[in-house]
Design an enzyme around this catalytic site. Structure first.
Site, PDB file in Angstrom:
ATOM      1  N   VAL A 169      24.373  86.516 -78.091  1.00 23.65           N
ATOM      2  CA  VAL A 169      25.697  85.945 -77.818  1.00 23.65           C
ATOM      3  C   VAL A 169      26.138  85.063 -78.991  1.00 23.65           C
ATOM      4  CG1 VAL A 169      25.612  86.098 -75.313  1.00 23.65           C
ATOM      5  CG2 VAL A 169      24.725  84.056 -76.442  1.00 23.65           C
ATOM      6  N   GLU A 170      25.187  84.543 -79.760  1.00 25.45           N
ATOM      7  CA  GLU A 170      25.525  83.757 -80.947  1.00 25.45           C
ATOM      8  C   GLU A 170      26.301  84.609 -81.958  1.00 25.45           C
ATOM      9  OE1 GLU A 170      21.733  81.884 -79.289  1.00 25.45           O
ATOM     10  OE2 GLU A 170      22.594  83.885 -79.432  1.00 25.45           O
ATOM     11  N   LYS A 224      27.147  83.938 -70.519  1.00 26.05           N
ATOM     12  CA  LYS A 224      26.463  85.125 -70.031  1.00 26.05           C
ATOM     13  C   LYS A 224      25.881  84.764 -68.659  1.00 26.05           C
ATOM     14  CE  LYS A 224      23.001  88.400 -71.617  1.00 26.05           C
ATOM     15  NZ  LYS A 224      21.997  88.656 -72.648  1.00 26.05           N
TER      16      LYS A 224
END
Length: 137
Positions: free
Chosen positions: A72-73, A98
């Site tokens: 997700v980074e 998330k």
């Protein structure tokens, strides 16, 4: 500087490091805060004088739906790059959630800020008169 925001933009995408996460899309939630000056838009009362958050939303949804990142980074970083480069936004805050990725936790995610909110940079500058490095503010 003013802020235009979008909260809880939900998009189905493939994101994760585990094989089971990559088998099918899961829904992520995205929060955006974008610095802009809305005075001209307020004076003219016209969409052409402001940041079009519908256009931003459509671009980000299309990008996220097609992405296949492990982290997700990485997703957050790419979203920030799109917003600052394609929409000429000087500062953006991106949160990617998330939900339910960790058993027992309702939500996990990342929040990043990119650019300069007040138009000032914090990059090192060289003072040529003295030959010393200083931080520009």
């Amino acid at each position: 500087m003013d802020t235009i925001f979008l909260k809880d933009l939900r998009v189905a995408t493939v994101v994760g490091i585990w094989e089971w996460e990559r088998r099918m899309p899961q829904v992520v939630s995205i929060d955006l805060e974008m610095a802009t000056d809305v005075r001209g838009a307020a004076e003219r009362d016209h969409i052409d004088a402001t940041l079009d958050y519908k256009a931003v939303s459509k671009r980000i949804v299309g990008f996220v739906e097609e992405s296949r990142f492990q982290l997700v980074e990485t997703l957050a970083e790419r979203i920030a790059e799109i917003i600052t480069s394609e929409f000429a936004v000087p500062w953006v805050k991106v949160a990617v959630h998330k939900p339910f990725a960790i058993r027992g936790a309702r939500d996990v995610g990342i929040c990043i800020e990119r650019g300069a909110r007040d138009g000032r940079t914090t990059e090192p500058a060289i003072n040529s008169a003295r030959g010393t490095g200083r931080t520009r503010r």
